[in-house]
Design an enzyme around this catalytic site. Structure first.
Site, PDB file in Angstrom:
ATOM      1  N   GLU A 223       0.703  -1.077  -0.318  1.00  0.00           N
ATOM      2  CA  GLU A 223      -0.053   0.007  -0.162  1.00  0.00           C
ATOM      3  C   GLU A 223       0.858   1.433   0.065  1.00  0.00           C
ATOM      4  OE1 GLU A 223      -3.984   1.577   2.175  1.00  0.00           O
ATOM      5  OE2 GLU A 223      -2.759   0.590   3.423  1.00  0.00           O
TER       6      GLU A 223
ATOM      7  N   GLU B 292     -21.940   5.405   0.636  1.00  0.00           N
ATOM      8  CA  GLU B 292     -23.136   4.930   1.531  1.00  0.00           C
ATOM      9  C   GLU B 292     -22.390   4.043   2.738  1.00  0.00           C
ATOM     10  OE1 GLU B 292     -23.703   0.615  -0.568  1.00  0.00           O
ATOM     11  OE2 GLU B 292     -25.169   2.146  -1.208  1.00  0.00           O
TER      12      GLU B 292
END
Length: 188
Positions: free
Chosen positions: A123, A142
Site C-alpha cells: 500500500e 453509503e
C-alpha cells in the site's frame, strides 16, 4: 547495483488466496535472504491511498470522523480515499475532499508519498495540501457515516502528538506539513 539495493529474495511459487474489489492476498514460497526456504504473505492494494489536508484562510483544517469497521473504533482523520487505476492521485484527492467535506480548493500542493505497512502490504499513500477553500455540499459514500470537525491546524498537529489521531496517512501528512512549515518551506 550495490548489495544493499539488490533483491535478496527468490520466489519459488505464488498463490492467490483471496481477492475482492479492494485487495488481493498472495501466499509465496520463497528462498529468503539467508538462503533458506520459507513463506511470505502479501496484501496487494488495488487502489493507492490518497490523503489531503485542507487549510482555510484562518489556518483551520477539517478532520473527518468515522467508525472504522476493521478496528472497531472511532477514528479522526484527514479526508482520505482510494485512487483507482483510471484516476490520478490529485483527482482522487479533489473528489474525496468534496465528497467528505463539501470543500473545493483553488490551490493544490503535493506533500509526498509513503509506504504504509511495507512488511506485509504494498500500500502506497499520496499526500496533498489544499488551500483557497470554497464550501459546497458534501456527499459521502453509503459506507461512510462521517462527522466533520473544523479545528485550528495547530490543534490537528497536537492531536497527532497526543494520540487523538492514530490514522497513519493522517499522521504522516500532518507531521510532514508541520515540519515543512517549521522549516519555512511551506506557507499557506
Amino acid at each position: 547495483m550495490p548489495l544493499a539495493e539488490k533483491n535478496p529474495w527468490k520466489i519459488l511459487n505464488e498463490n492467490l488466496i483471496y481477492e475482492n474489489g479492494w485487495i488481493a492476498l498472495h501466499h509465496y514460497q520463497v528462498i529468503n535472504p539467508s538462503g533458506n526456504e520459507g513463506i511470505y504473505g502479501k496484501v496487494h492494494f488495488k487502489n493507492i491511498a490518497v490523503g489531503v489536508i485542507p487549510v482555510d484562510d484562518e489556518m483551520n483544517t477539517y478532520l473527518v470522523g468515522q467508525y472504522r469497521f476493521t478496528l472497531q473504533q472511532y477514528s479522526w482523520e484527514i479526508p482520505e480515499g482510494g485512487c483507482p487505476d483510471n484516476e490520478q492521485p490529485q483527482q482522487t484527492a479533489q473528489r474525496e475532499l468534496l465528497e467528505e467535506t463539501g470543500l473545493k480548493a483553488g490551490k493544490w500542493e503535493y506533500l509526498g508519498s509513503a509506504h504504509l505497512s511495507n512488511s506485509v502490504t504494498d500500500e502506497i499513500a499520496e499526500l496533498f495540501v489544499a488551500t483557497q477553500l470554497q464550501q459546497f455540499s458534501a456527499s459521502p459514500e453509503e459506507t461512510e457515516e462521517l462527522q466533520i470537525k473544523k479545528v485550528p491546524l495547530q490543534q490537528a498537529f497536537a492531536m497527532v502528538e497526543n494520540g487523538a489521531i492514530k490514522d497513519a496517512v493522517s499522521i504522516i501528512a500532518l507531521q510532514k506539513l508541520q515540519l515543512l512549515w517549521m522549516q519555512g518551506k511551506w506557507k499557506p
